[in-house]
Write a protein that holds these residues in place. Structure first.
Motif, PDB file in Angstrom:
ATOM      1  N   CYS A  38       5.393  -4.285  -2.187  1.00 13.22           N
ATOM      2  CA  CYS A  38       5.434  -2.833  -2.018  1.00 13.22           C
ATOM      3  C   CYS A  38       4.088  -2.156  -2.225  1.00 13.22           C
ATOM      4  CB  CYS A  38       6.445  -2.219  -2.980  1.00 13.22           C
ATOM      5  SG  CYS A  38       8.166  -2.545  -2.549  1.00 13.22           S
ATOM      6  N   HIS A  39       3.184  -2.796  -2.952  1.00 12.17           N
ATOM      7  CA  HIS A  39       1.930  -2.130  -3.308  1.00 12.17           C
ATOM      8  C   HIS A  39       0.716  -2.636  -2.534  1.00 12.17           C
ATOM      9  CE1 HIS A  39       3.484   0.317  -6.624  1.00 12.17           C
ATOM     10  NE2 HIS A  39       4.277  -0.702  -6.903  1.00 12.17           N
ATOM     11  N   LEU A  47      -2.905  -4.791  -3.874  1.00 15.17           N
ATOM     12  CA  LEU A  47      -2.293  -3.813  -4.775  1.00 15.17           C
ATOM     13  C   LEU A  47      -2.887  -2.409  -4.656  1.00 15.17           C
ATOM     14  CD1 LEU A  47      -1.825  -5.955  -8.020  1.00 15.17           C
ATOM     15  CD2 LEU A  47      -0.187  -5.581  -6.168  1.00 15.17           C
ATOM     16  N   ALA A  48      -3.612  -2.135  -3.566  1.00 14.46           N
ATOM     17  CA  ALA A  48      -4.253  -0.828  -3.394  1.00 14.46           C
ATOM     18  C   ALA A  48      -3.351   0.201  -2.728  1.00 14.46           C
ATOM     19  CB  ALA A  48      -5.543  -0.972  -2.593  1.00 14.46           C
ATOM     20  N   GLY A  49      -2.075  -0.146  -2.502  1.00 14.84           N
ATOM     21  CA  GLY A  49      -1.115   0.820  -1.995  1.00 14.84           C
ATOM     22  C   GLY A  49      -1.155   1.014  -0.489  1.00 14.84           C
ATOM     23  N   GLY A  50      -0.297   1.939  -0.035  1.00 13.82           N
ATOM     24  CA  GLY A  50      -0.246   2.292   1.376  1.00 13.82           C
ATOM     25  C   GLY A  50       0.859   1.632   2.163  1.00 13.82           C
ATOM     26  N   ARG A  51       1.658   0.793   1.546  1.00 15.89           N
ATOM     27  CA  ARG A  51       2.743   0.125   2.264  1.00 15.89           C
ATOM     28  C   ARG A  51       3.895   1.102   2.463  1.00 15.89           C
ATOM     29  NH1 ARG A  51       4.163  -5.402   2.812  1.00 15.89           N
ATOM     30  NH2 ARG A  51       6.039  -5.521   4.116  1.00 15.89           N
ATOM     31  N   PRO A  52       4.346   1.340   3.708  1.00 16.60           N
ATOM     32  CA  PRO A  52       5.461   2.268   3.934  1.00 16.60           C
ATOM     33  C   PRO A  52       6.792   1.666   3.510  1.00 16.60           C
ATOM     34  CG  PRO A  52       4.764   1.279   6.002  1.00 16.60           C
ATOM     35  CD  PRO A  52       3.791   0.806   4.964  1.00 16.60           C
ATOM     36  N   ILE A  53       7.609   2.484   2.874  1.00 14.74           N
ATOM     37  CA  ILE A  53       8.946   2.082   2.427  1.00 14.74           C
ATOM     38  C   ILE A  53       9.918   3.108   2.990  1.00 14.74           C
ATOM     39  CG2 ILE A  53      10.423   1.603   0.438  1.00 14.74           C
ATOM     40  CD1 ILE A  53       7.761   1.238  -1.177  1.00 14.74           C
ATOM     41  N   GLU A  54      10.664   2.734   3.999  1.00  9.06           N
ATOM     42  CA  GLU A  54      11.582   3.670   4.647  1.00  9.06           C
ATOM     43  C   GLU A  54      12.828   3.875   3.801  1.00  9.06           C
ATOM     44  OE1 GLU A  54      12.242   3.363   8.819  1.00  9.06           O
ATOM     45  OE2 GLU A  54      10.455   2.150   9.125  1.00  9.06           O
ATOM     46  N   ASN A  64      -1.402   3.029  -5.220  1.00  6.98           N
ATOM     47  CA  ASN A  64      -2.480   2.164  -5.668  1.00  6.98           C
ATOM     48  C   ASN A  64      -2.259   1.821  -7.147  1.00  6.98           C
ATOM     49  OD1 ASN A  64      -4.978   1.127  -6.556  1.00  6.98           O
ATOM     50  ND2 ASN A  64      -6.168   2.483  -5.245  1.00  6.98           N
ATOM     51  N   ILE A  65      -2.079   0.539  -7.474  1.00 12.29           N
ATOM     52  CA  ILE A  65      -1.913   0.150  -8.871  1.00 12.29           C
ATOM     53  C   ILE A  65      -3.060  -0.752  -9.337  1.00 12.29           C
ATOM     54  CG2 ILE A  65       0.580   0.476  -8.946  1.00 12.29           C
ATOM     55  CD1 ILE A  65       0.871  -2.590  -8.680  1.00 12.29           C
ATOM     56  N   THR A  66      -4.203  -0.651  -8.654  1.00 11.54           N
ATOM     57  CA  THR A  66      -5.397  -1.323  -9.150  1.00 11.54           C
ATOM     58  C   THR A  66      -5.991  -0.462 -10.274  1.00 11.54           C
ATOM     59  OG1 THR A  66      -7.086  -0.250  -7.768  1.00 11.54           O
ATOM     60  CG2 THR A  66      -5.827  -2.068  -6.781  1.00 11.54           C
ATOM     61  N   PRO A  67      -6.899  -1.015 -11.081  1.00 12.62           N
ATOM     62  CA  PRO A  67      -7.474  -0.225 -12.182  1.00 12.62           C
ATOM     63  C   PRO A  67      -8.580   0.736 -11.760  1.00 12.62           C
ATOM     64  CG  PRO A  67      -8.258  -2.483 -12.302  1.00 12.62           C
ATOM     65  CD  PRO A  67      -7.232  -2.450 -11.208  1.00 12.62           C
ATOM     66  N   ASP A  68      -8.536   1.224 -10.525  1.00 11.54           N
ATOM     67  CA  ASP A  68      -9.473   2.251 -10.101  1.00 11.54           C
ATOM     68  C   ASP A  68      -9.177   3.538 -10.874  1.00 11.54           C
ATOM     69  OD1 ASP A  68     -11.513   3.228  -8.007  1.00 11.54           O
ATOM     70  OD2 ASP A  68      -9.885   4.690  -7.851  1.00 11.54           O
ATOM     71  N   GLU A  69     -10.214   4.180 -11.398  1.00 13.45           N
ATOM     72  CA  GLU A  69      -9.998   5.329 -12.277  1.00 13.45           C
ATOM     73  C   GLU A  69      -9.642   6.605 -11.525  1.00 13.45           C
ATOM     74  OE1 GLU A  69     -13.056   5.960 -15.104  1.00 13.45           O
ATOM     75  OE2 GLU A  69     -12.665   4.058 -16.162  1.00 13.45           O
ATOM     76  N   GLU A  70      -9.992   6.686 -10.255  1.00 11.27           N
ATOM     77  CA  GLU A  70      -9.693   7.907  -9.506  1.00 11.27           C
ATOM     78  C   GLU A  70      -8.370   7.829  -8.777  1.00 11.27           C
ATOM     79  OE1 GLU A  70     -11.748  10.981  -6.288  1.00 11.27           O
ATOM     80  OE2 GLU A  70     -12.776   9.121  -6.856  1.00 11.27           O
ATOM     81  N   TYR A  71      -8.103   6.724  -8.108  1.00 11.57           N
ATOM     82  CA  TYR A  71      -6.908   6.627  -7.281  1.00 11.57           C
ATOM     83  C   TYR A  71      -5.855   5.662  -7.815  1.00 11.57           C
ATOM     84  CZ  TYR A  71      -9.944   8.965  -3.920  1.00 11.57           C
ATOM     85  OH  TYR A  71     -10.787   9.868  -3.304  1.00 11.57           O
ATOM     86  N   GLY A  72      -6.204   4.822  -8.752  1.00  8.35           N
ATOM     87  CA  GLY A  72      -5.278   3.829  -9.278  1.00  8.35           C
ATOM     88  C   GLY A  72      -4.792   4.166 -10.672  1.00  8.35           C
ATOM     89  N   GLU A 125      -9.031  -6.328  -9.040  1.00 11.21           N
ATOM     90  CA  GLU A 125     -10.215  -5.551  -8.690  1.00 11.21           C
ATOM     91  C   GLU A 125      -9.840  -4.091  -8.423  1.00 11.21           C
ATOM     92  OE1 GLU A 125     -13.435  -6.356  -8.541  1.00 11.21           O
ATOM     93  OE2 GLU A 125     -12.958  -8.365  -9.310  1.00 11.21           O
ATOM     94  N   PRO A 126     -10.580  -3.143  -8.999  1.00 11.12           N
ATOM     95  CA  PRO A 126     -10.311  -1.734  -8.683  1.00 11.12           C
ATOM     96  C   PRO A 126     -10.664  -1.431  -7.232  1.00 11.12           C
ATOM     97  CG  PRO A 126     -12.287  -1.940 -10.038  1.00 11.12           C
ATOM     98  CD  PRO A 126     -11.675  -3.303  -9.968  1.00 11.12           C
ATOM     99  N   GLU A 127      -9.782  -0.716  -6.562  1.00  7.79           N
ATOM    100  CA  GLU A 127      -9.991  -0.350  -5.160  1.00  7.79           C
ATOM    101  C   GLU A 127      -9.879   1.163  -5.026  1.00  7.79           C
ATOM    102  OE1 GLU A 127     -10.913  -2.347  -2.863  1.00  7.79           O
ATOM    103  OE2 GLU A 127     -10.474  -4.321  -3.746  1.00  7.79           O
ATOM    104  N   ALA A 128     -10.926   1.790  -4.525  1.00  9.67           N
ATOM    105  CA  ALA A 128     -10.958   3.249  -4.387  1.00  9.67           C
ATOM    106  C   ALA A 128     -10.255   3.665  -3.103  1.00  9.67           C
ATOM    107  CB  ALA A 128     -12.392   3.753  -4.416  1.00  9.67           C
ATOM    108  N   ARG A 129      -8.959   3.399  -3.068  1.00  9.24           N
ATOM    109  CA  ARG A 129      -8.160   3.802  -1.899  1.00  9.24           C
ATOM    110  C   ARG A 129      -7.235   4.934  -2.310  1.00  9.24           C
ATOM    111  NH1 ARG A 129      -3.479   3.959   0.427  1.00  9.24           N
ATOM    112  NH2 ARG A 129      -3.230   3.539   2.659  1.00  9.24           N
ATOM    113  N   GLU A 130      -7.367   6.058  -1.629  1.00 12.05           N
ATOM    114  CA  GLU A 130      -6.538   7.218  -1.936  1.00 12.05           C
ATOM    115  C   GLU A 130      -5.091   6.947  -1.556  1.00 12.05           C
ATOM    116  OE1 GLU A 130      -6.608  12.071  -1.188  1.00 12.05           O
ATOM    117  OE2 GLU A 130      -8.065  10.736  -0.189  1.00 12.05           O
ATOM    118  N   ASN A 131      -4.170   7.420  -2.379  1.00 10.66           N
ATOM    119  CA  ASN A 131      -2.756   7.210  -2.113  1.00 10.66           C
ATOM    120  C   ASN A 131      -2.291   8.020  -0.909  1.00 10.66           C
ATOM    121  OD1 ASN A 131      -1.949   5.388  -4.245  1.00 10.66           O
ATOM    122  ND2 ASN A 131      -2.337   7.069  -5.667  1.00 10.66           N
TER     123      ASN A 131
END
Length: 284
Positions: A38-39, A47-54, A64-72, A125-131
């Motif tokens: 799912c992530h 684990l940087a998110g963006g997977r669609p769940i209908e 995003n459940i990576t340890p990125d401080e802005e988006y995770g 790894e932290p990934e700066a991917r916006e949710n």
């Protein structure tokens, strides 16, 4: 990231030991809990998110459940993480939509949640991917209504082993009902979106028109003709009793999740599923 080794299991790694032992088990919990499916978006970062769940209420997108401080979750505390997993609430106190299966995760053992947290914080790894914002029907956007939904359908509390059952059965029940949250997809929903507990595991048609099959041991509509070895093999390889391969969402669940479990845990799930009361039900 490290790969889950077959020998990683609750019996060989103490999740409460801390350090490398806890982190190794945390990766195993990640796989058993279906987090990757799912992530992680198709061809996206881990684990940087963006997977669609209908859903009947619109499309949710795994965050995003990576340890990125802005988006995770890099700014979360361990207490924040436990509250999300066990209570379905964010660090800011808002209620999560039940597309995130906290209704099952609430039964997780505290040491398993702690091990998962340790792995996410130290090995991912932290990934700066916006949710990606959820795309929901208008009435589902009113988050305060989730208080009523939780009152109807959410019962917090850790999994309690059945003293009348074997250790293997209880392990299978824990993996199925709590950590693996199998019933979230394999059970029909009521009109208010809760699980139809009278048909637990009897199969359901999913919003994307995929089918989560009947996993009760009914011989005609479920897995009654499957032996424990068939179920365990399916969870490992995706190969059905009839020699076909799993498709749809279950293929991802096996690829990213159950294929990484130990043989003992897959067999424990099989033992538990075969013990259920058979329910004759063909998903509509």
């Amino acid at each position: 990231m490290p790969s889950v080794q077959a020998e990683v299991s609750i019996g060989e790694h103490d999740p409460a030991a801390g350090g490398d032992e806890q982190i190794a088990y945390g990766e195993y919990v990640l796989r058993a809990g279906g987090c990757v499916t799912c992530h992680t978006a198709q061809d996206g970062e881990f684990l940087a998110g963006g997977r669609p769940i209908e859903s009947p209420f619109g499309v949710f997108y795994g965050p995003n459940i990576t340890p990125d401080e802005e988006y995770g979750i890099g700014r979360w505390s361990e207490a924040d993480f436990k509250r999300a997993m066990l209570e379905g609430r964010g660090p800011d106190g808002r209620h999560y939509y039940p597309a995130f299966p906290y209704t099952s995760y609430t039964k997780m053992k505290p040491q398993d949640v702690e091990a998962l947290w340790a792995f996410l914080q130290s090995e991912v790894e932290p990934e700066a991917r916006e949710n990606t914002p959820h795309d929901l029907v208008w009435f589902a956007r009113f988050r305060p209504s989730l208080v009523g939904w939780k009152w109807l359908h959410f019962e917090p509390g850790t999994f309690e082993p059945d003293p009348d059952q074997s250790e293997q059965w209880n392990r299978g029940a824990y993996l199925t009902l709590a950590l693996g949250h199998c019933m979230e997809c394999h059970t029909p929903r009521t009109r208010t979106g809760g699980l139809d507990l009278e048909r637990l595991g009897a199969g359901a048609r999913l919003p994307d028109d995929d089918v989560a099959g009947n996993i009760t041991p009914d011989r005609e509509t479920g897995i009654g003709r499957w032996g424990e070895r068939h179920i365990a093999r399916y969870l490992e390889m995706g190969l059905t009793r009839d020699g076909d391969f799993a498709g749809g969402g279950m293929a991802d669940v096996i690829d990213h999740g159950t294929s990484h479990l130990t043989d003992e845990d897959r067999r424990a799930i099989a033992v538990y599923l075969k013990s259920l009361d058979p329910i004759a039900h063909e998903p509509d």
